[in-house]
Design a protein around this motif. Structure first.
Motif, PDB file in Angstrom:
ATOM      1  N   GLU A   1       1.540  -4.080   3.047  1.00 25.02           N
ATOM      2  CA  GLU A   1      -0.146  -3.973   3.643  1.00 25.02           C
ATOM      3  C   GLU A   1       0.149  -4.461   4.992  1.00 25.02           C
ATOM      4  O   GLU A   1      -0.505  -3.902   6.053  1.00 25.02           O
ATOM      5  N   GLU A   2       0.980  -5.531   5.508  1.00 23.68           N
ATOM      6  CA  GLU A   2       0.742  -6.349   6.585  1.00 23.68           C
ATOM      7  C   GLU A   2       1.456  -5.128   7.791  1.00 23.68           C
ATOM      8  O   GLU A   2       1.234  -5.379   8.902  1.00 23.68           O
ATOM      9  N   TRP A   3       2.012  -4.251   7.403  1.00 30.23           N
ATOM     10  CA  TRP A   3       2.537  -3.267   8.460  1.00 30.23           C
ATOM     11  C   TRP A   3       1.567  -2.219   8.879  1.00 30.23           C
ATOM     12  O   TRP A   3       1.754  -1.758   9.913  1.00 30.23           O
TER      13      TRP A   3
ATOM     14  N   THR B   1       0.828  -1.346  -0.008  1.00 24.56           N
ATOM     15  CA  THR B   1      -0.200   0.059   0.015  1.00 24.56           C
ATOM     16  C   THR B   1       0.980   1.176  -0.025  1.00 24.56           C
ATOM     17  O   THR B   1       2.133   1.178   0.017  1.00 24.56           O
ATOM     18  N   SER B   2       0.167   2.383   0.098  1.00 24.06           N
ATOM     19  CA  SER B   2       1.164   3.572  -0.153  1.00 24.06           C
ATOM     20  C   SER B   2       0.534   4.758   0.607  1.00 24.06           C
ATOM     21  O   SER B   2      -0.853   4.682   0.985  1.00 24.06           O
TER      22      SER B   2
ATOM     23  N   ASP C   1       6.077  -2.992  15.428  1.00 25.17           N
ATOM     24  CA  ASP C   1       6.278  -4.288  15.825  1.00 25.17           C
ATOM     25  C   ASP C   1       6.006  -5.319  14.496  1.00 25.17           C
ATOM     26  O   ASP C   1       6.386  -6.324  14.836  1.00 25.17           O
ATOM     27  N   ARG C   2       5.539  -4.781  13.438  1.00 23.93           N
ATOM     28  CA  ARG C   2       5.293  -5.593  12.455  1.00 23.93           C
ATOM     29  C   ARG C   2       6.248  -5.390  11.200  1.00 23.93           C
ATOM     30  O   ARG C   2       6.249  -6.063  10.305  1.00 23.93           O
TER      31      ARG C   2
ATOM     32  N   ALA D   1      10.449  -1.223   2.426  1.00 23.42           N
ATOM     33  CA  ALA D   1       9.617   0.040   1.911  1.00 23.42           C
ATOM     34  C   ALA D   1      10.274   0.830   0.815  1.00 23.42           C
ATOM     35  O   ALA D   1      11.747   0.594   0.982  1.00 23.42           O
ATOM     36  N   VAL D   2       9.467   1.510   0.073  1.00 24.46           N
ATOM     37  CA  VAL D   2      10.242   2.235  -1.146  1.00 24.46           C
ATOM     38  C   VAL D   2       9.860   3.664  -0.727  1.00 24.46           C
ATOM     39  O   VAL D   2       8.585   3.815  -0.713  1.00 24.46           O
TER      40      VAL D   2
END
Length: 214
Positions: free
Chosen positions: A87-89, A70-71, A100-101, A108-109
């Protein structure tokens, strides 16, 4: 007036989406996907038609969702930065990133969306840079033309500025970092990159800046 690129979002853009999945990865995202996400974001920011804006945003989201990313836009001392991350973050309920995720921050970009000194009309800047690429390609052949295209990618995507406005330090960054990490030029391209840069600046009517000339 409708931007032809918006119509392209359902046509030629599909081909770009397919090509994007075949490139070298940038974190978990293929390089082509990163480039296309950035292109769509810049077009979204300069579009004035609501339908165009929605089309760019929707296609960007679809591209990222295909890779479970996602962004968001982050304000970095007044400059917007596009951040693409897994997305899981994201904690949907809290609307925040859960540290913690995050098992590997390099997944990340981050893409700066604003230059520091030049106009932020990225589409117009990119058009001028692409005109230079075409001129170099026509006058000096495909190898120099391909190098000019890489320089245009760097100038537009990383600094949102005309090639002619690149500084000596930025050109050094292009040669020493961008080409190595992002571009993967051919051996022939690497052999003539310095000459290619000179030819691009020659096409602008300027000399390439050197360290100490700024």
């Amino acid at each position: 007036m409708t931007d032809p690129n918006a119509i392209d979002a359902d046509g030629a853009a599909d081909e770009r989406d397919e090509d994007a999945t075949d490139d070298e990865p940038d974190g978990d995202l293929p390089r082509g996907v990163v480039d296309e996400v950035e292109r769509l974001t810049r077009l979204e920011r300069t579009a004035v038609d609501d339908n165009e804006i929605e089309a760019y945003e929707r296609r960007r989201e679809e591209l990222l969702e295909n890779h479970d990313f996602t962004s968001r836009i982050r304000d970095d001392d007044g400059d917007d930065v596009l951040v693409c991350h897994p997305e899981e973050w994201h904690d949907d309920e809290a609307g925040v990133i859960r540290t913690d995720r995050i098992e590997d921050i390099d997944r990340a970009v981050e893409i700066p969306l604003e230059g520091t000194e030049d106009p932020d009309d990225w589409a117009a800047v990119d058009d001028r840079n692409r005109d230079l690429v075409a001129a170099v390609r026509e006058a000096h052949g495909d190898v120099h033309g391909d190098n000019a295209a890489l320089l245009a990618d760097f100038a537009g995507n990383h600094y949102a500025k005309p090639i002619a406005s690149l500084t000596a330090d930025e050109l050094a960054e292009f040669r020493e970092e961008y080409l190595v990490r992002n571009a993967w030029p051919s051996e022939k391209q690497r052999e003539v990159i310095a000459e290619s840069i000179e030819l691009v600046f020659e096409a602008t009517g300027e000399s390439a800046p050197t360290v100490g000339s700024q």
